[in-house]
Each structure stands twice: as structure tokens, then as C-alpha cells.
Scaffold this motif. Structure first.
Motif, PDB file in Angstrom:
ATOM      1  N   THR A  75       0.700  -1.318   0.008  1.00 14.40           N
ATOM      2  CA  THR A  75      -0.020  -0.006  -0.050  1.00 14.40           C
ATOM      3  C   THR A  75       0.782   1.201   0.140  1.00 14.40           C
ATOM      4  OG1 THR A  75      -1.885   1.054   1.152  1.00 14.40           O
ATOM      5  CG2 THR A  75      -0.164   0.377   2.522  1.00 14.40           C
ATOM      6  N   ASP A  76       0.285   2.506  -0.555  1.00 11.25           N
ATOM      7  CA  ASP A  76       1.073   3.582  -0.517  1.00 11.25           C
ATOM      8  C   ASP A  76       0.740   4.417   1.167  1.00 11.25           C
ATOM      9  OD1 ASP A  76       1.466   3.885  -3.135  1.00 11.25           O
ATOM     10  OD2 ASP A  76      -0.655   4.732  -3.617  1.00 11.25           O
ATOM     11  N   LEU A  98       5.757   3.131  -0.496  1.00  5.92           N
ATOM     12  CA  LEU A  98       5.219   1.882  -0.479  1.00  5.92           C
ATOM     13  C   LEU A  98       5.786   1.153   0.604  1.00  5.92           C
ATOM     14  CD1 LEU A  98       5.219   0.356  -4.311  1.00  5.92           C
ATOM     15  CD2 LEU A  98       3.189   1.411  -2.878  1.00  5.92           C
ATOM     16  N   GLU A  99       4.799   0.470   1.254  1.00  2.00           N
ATOM     17  CA  GLU A  99       4.977  -0.440   2.497  1.00  2.00           C
ATOM     18  C   GLU A  99       4.389  -1.810   2.386  1.00  2.00           C
ATOM     19  OE1 GLU A  99       6.900   0.122   4.996  1.00  2.00           O
ATOM     20  OE2 GLU A  99       7.222   2.023   5.056  1.00  2.00           O
ATOM     21  N   THR A 100       4.913  -2.919   2.620  1.00  2.00           N
ATOM     22  CA  THR A 100       4.368  -4.216   2.290  1.00  2.00           C
ATOM     23  C   THR A 100       4.201  -4.863   4.000  1.00  2.00           C
ATOM     24  OG1 THR A 100       6.526  -5.226   2.239  1.00  2.00           O
ATOM     25  CG2 THR A 100       5.583  -4.239   0.109  1.00  2.00           C
ATOM     26  N   ALA A 101       3.371  -5.936   4.007  1.00  2.00           N
ATOM     27  CA  ALA A 101       3.063  -6.840   5.147  1.00  2.00           C
ATOM     28  C   ALA A 101       2.746  -7.975   4.608  1.00  2.00           C
ATOM     29  CB  ALA A 101       2.241  -5.960   6.117  1.00  2.00           C
ATOM     30  N   SER A 102       2.848  -8.976   5.429  1.00  2.00           N
ATOM     31  CA  SER A 102       2.521 -10.573   5.342  1.00  2.00           C
ATOM     32  C   SER A 102       1.310 -10.486   5.864  1.00  2.00           C
ATOM     33  CB  SER A 102       3.512 -11.381   5.986  1.00  2.00           C
ATOM     34  OG  SER A 102       4.868 -11.207   5.441  1.00  2.00           O
ATOM     35  N   ARG A 116       3.034  -3.117  11.101  1.00  2.00           N
ATOM     36  CA  ARG A 116       3.890  -2.270  10.310  1.00  2.00           C
ATOM     37  C   ARG A 116       3.488  -0.571  10.687  1.00  2.00           C
ATOM     38  NH1 ARG A 116       7.229  -4.030   6.196  1.00  2.00           N
ATOM     39  NH2 ARG A 116       8.469  -2.061   6.703  1.00  2.00           N
ATOM     40  N   GLN A 117       4.412  -0.011  11.380  1.00  2.00           N
ATOM     41  CA  GLN A 117       4.406   1.252  11.919  1.00  2.00           C
ATOM     42  C   GLN A 117       3.367   2.153  10.982  1.00  2.00           C
ATOM     43  OE1 GLN A 117       7.622   3.445  13.166  1.00  2.00           O
ATOM     44  NE2 GLN A 117       6.540   5.384  13.754  1.00  2.00           N
ATOM     45  N   ASP A 118       3.578   2.458   9.494  1.00  2.00           N
ATOM     46  CA  ASP A 118       3.176   3.040   8.775  1.00  2.00           C
ATOM     47  C   ASP A 118       1.685   2.338   8.028  1.00  2.00           C
ATOM     48  OD1 ASP A 118       4.884   4.923   9.049  1.00  2.00           O
ATOM     49  OD2 ASP A 118       6.147   4.382   7.528  1.00  2.00           O
ATOM     50  N   ILE A 119       1.213   1.200   8.517  1.00  2.55           N
ATOM     51  CA  ILE A 119       0.113   0.591   7.826  1.00  2.55           C
ATOM     52  C   ILE A 119      -0.823   0.500   9.036  1.00  2.55           C
ATOM     53  CG2 ILE A 119      -0.696  -1.527   6.982  1.00  2.55           C
ATOM     54  CD1 ILE A 119       1.727  -2.086   5.651  1.00  2.55           C
ATOM     55  N   ALA A 120      -1.913   1.158   9.028  1.00  2.64           N
ATOM     56  CA  ALA A 120      -3.071   1.166  10.051  1.00  2.64           C
ATOM     57  C   ALA A 120      -3.486  -0.474  10.146  1.00  2.64           C
ATOM     58  CB  ALA A 120      -4.235   2.030   9.565  1.00  2.64           C
TER      59      ALA A 120
END
Length: 271
Positions: A75-76, A98-102, A116-120
Motif C-alpha cells: 500500500t501507499d 510503498l509499505e508491505t506486510a505479510s 508495520r508502523q505506517d500501516i493502519a
């Protein structure tokens, strides 16, 4: 290469017949961006579109239980920083990164996502609901917490405990008569909490009479636990798990499958 990720466990609050199967979810993960939301740039005033997608999906439907779908969420995210312009003035500048998460989703409606800190935390379940066309309202999933009985069970069933942290005892917790002794009891009341650790050594806190009594009497906040030759897992009563694994011998073609199976095996005992 050792990979270390922290996951949050949650569950969709929907009847079983309204949940997507792992296969259906995987079929809708197509590595194509779609809009997550739009916001006004606080600096320029322009409208910014924030996009999201899933990729690297792997699913399995032949398990005896807990069939699953694994994917990477992308996600952005906005990032603000200050720079010096050509006139030597300090100005604020925004960028989209861009940030990614499993993510791993089970056919029970339970799922775990990398924090992730930047992913709500709400973005990933909302993405699953969107691509699976789930009919949901604002309260469509529940974050799971590990109750005291679960934390005690993790402690008792571990082979090794290298760290344990306790919350401050509440008014309802009675620490007398549990073998703690007056000194430990007074210390628990005085401090915000108690933490015991073996540090970098190979010691094991499990089975120590003081620790055993504290586990019975106090609320366990965190455990660093290990079974057999597996890597250490950090378990927090907030519903978070920190796991690690080694990818040194995996080739690119096997990466998604191996990650999916490894994450499943490490998280499943806590579902």
C-alpha cells in the motif's frame, strides 16, 4: 537470511457461509493496484490517491483443518519531511512510499497480519473484505487478545522460557499464599511490573518455583518461548506474536510457498 516479523491476530465477525474460502481469496489477489482512499495533500492542497494491492498469493485447501491463503499486502503510505530549498528556506515536502506486510487468512475467518508502523491495522482486513466482496459494516472484525489462561498454557507447554514479564497486580489479584513470599509480593505491588530474563545466556526460567508461583498469581504480559530446535517466539497478551525463520536456502520459486507454510506452522498454535 533470517527474517523476523511481528503479527497481530484477528477474526472476521461473520457467519461461516459469508466468509471467502482461501482459494476464493487467492483468486482475487491479482497484483493490480486499486484505491484505498483519497486525501488532501496538506502542503499543496491537491487530492492524493492512496492505492493498495495483494501479491505473491499462495493457498492450500487440502489440510485437515485451517486451510489458508498467504499473500503480501502492498500500500501507499504518506511520508513527510523537511528540506532546504534553493533559497535556503526550510520547507515541508510530502512523498508517497510503498509499505508491505505479510498476511495469512484461515478458512475459519481468523487471520494474522504483520504489524508495520505506517500501516493502519484496519487497512488489511478492509482490503480482504473489499476484494472478497464481503458484506461488512464498520465493526466487521475483532482483534484477538491472549487471556491469562492462554498465557499460562504457553508458559507450561514451552520447552524453554528465556524472558517473562508480568503486569502490575490489580486489586482483584491475590498474591498471598502462592509461594511468592512477602518480598516478591511487596515488589510486585511497588513496581509497574516485573520482568525476568536470562539475557544472552542459555538458561531456562520455566520450572523455577518463584516464576511458577508468579505465573499462577499475576497477569503474564510477555513470554519469550521456544520448543525444540525452533527459533524463539515472543508472545504478548496484546495478541501479538514475533516469529523468525531462515530463508538462506530458499530459491525464488519456492519463496511464497515456504513463507506461507512456515508462518502457518508458527502462528497456528496460538489461533
Amino acid at each position: 537470511m533470517t527474517v523476523r516479523q511481528t503479527f497481530r491476530i484477528a477474526e472476521f465477525d461473520l457467519p461461516q457461509d459469508e466468509l471467502p474460502t482461501p482459494e476464493e481469496l487467492a483468486e482475487n489477489i491479482n497484483d493490480e493496484f486499486s484505491q484505498r482512499n483519497e486525501e488532501e495533500d496538506p502542503v499543496s492542497g491537491e487530492t492524493l490517491d492512496y492505492l493498495e494491492k495483494g501479491r505473491n498469493a499462495h493457498y492450500e485447501m487440502n489440510r485437515d483443518s485451517y486451510n489458508f491463503c498467504y499473500f503480501r499486502y502492498v500500500t501507499d503510505t504518506p511520508e513527510s519531511f523537511r528540506i532546504r530549498n534553493d533559497d535556503n528556506e526550510e520547507v515541508e515536502q510530502n512523498e508517497t512510499v510503498l509499505e508491505t506486510a505479510s498476511v495469512i487468512y484461515f478458512d475459519t475467518g481468523e487471520f494474522a497480519f504483520q504489524t508495520r508502523q505506517d500501516i493502519a491495522e484496519a487497512w488489511i482486513p478492509a482490503f480482504i473484505a473489499k476484494i472478497a466482496d464481503m458484506d461488512v459494516d464498520n465493526d466487521f472484525f475483532t482483534r484477538k487478545f491472549f487471556e491469562s489462561d492462554k498465557m499460562r498454557s504457553v508458559y507450561q507447554n514451552a520447552d524453554t522460557i528465556s524472558k517473562i514479564a508480568f503486569n502490575h497486580p490489580g486489586d482483584s489479584e491475590n498474591i498471598s499464599g502462592n509461594g511468592l513470599g512477602d518480598d516478591i509480593g511487596d515488589l510486585a505491588e511497588l513496581c509497574e511490573g516485573l520482568t525476568f530474563s536470562t539475557g544472552q545466556g542459555d538458561g531456562n526460567l520455566q520450572g523455577n518455583s518463584v516464576i511458577d508461583a508468579a505465573v499462577d498469581a499475576l497477569e503474564v504480559k510477555q513470554l519469550n518461548t521456544k520448543r525444540g530446535d525452533e527459533n524463539m517466539i515472543t508472545v504478548k497478551n496484546s495478541g501479538r506474536l514475533t516469529i523468525s525463520w531462515n530463508e538462506s536456502e530458499w530459491n525464488q520459486d519456492e519463496l511464497a510457498r515456504n513463507r506461507a507454510q512456515t508462518i502457518r506452522s508458527k502462528i497456528l498454535p496460538f489461533i
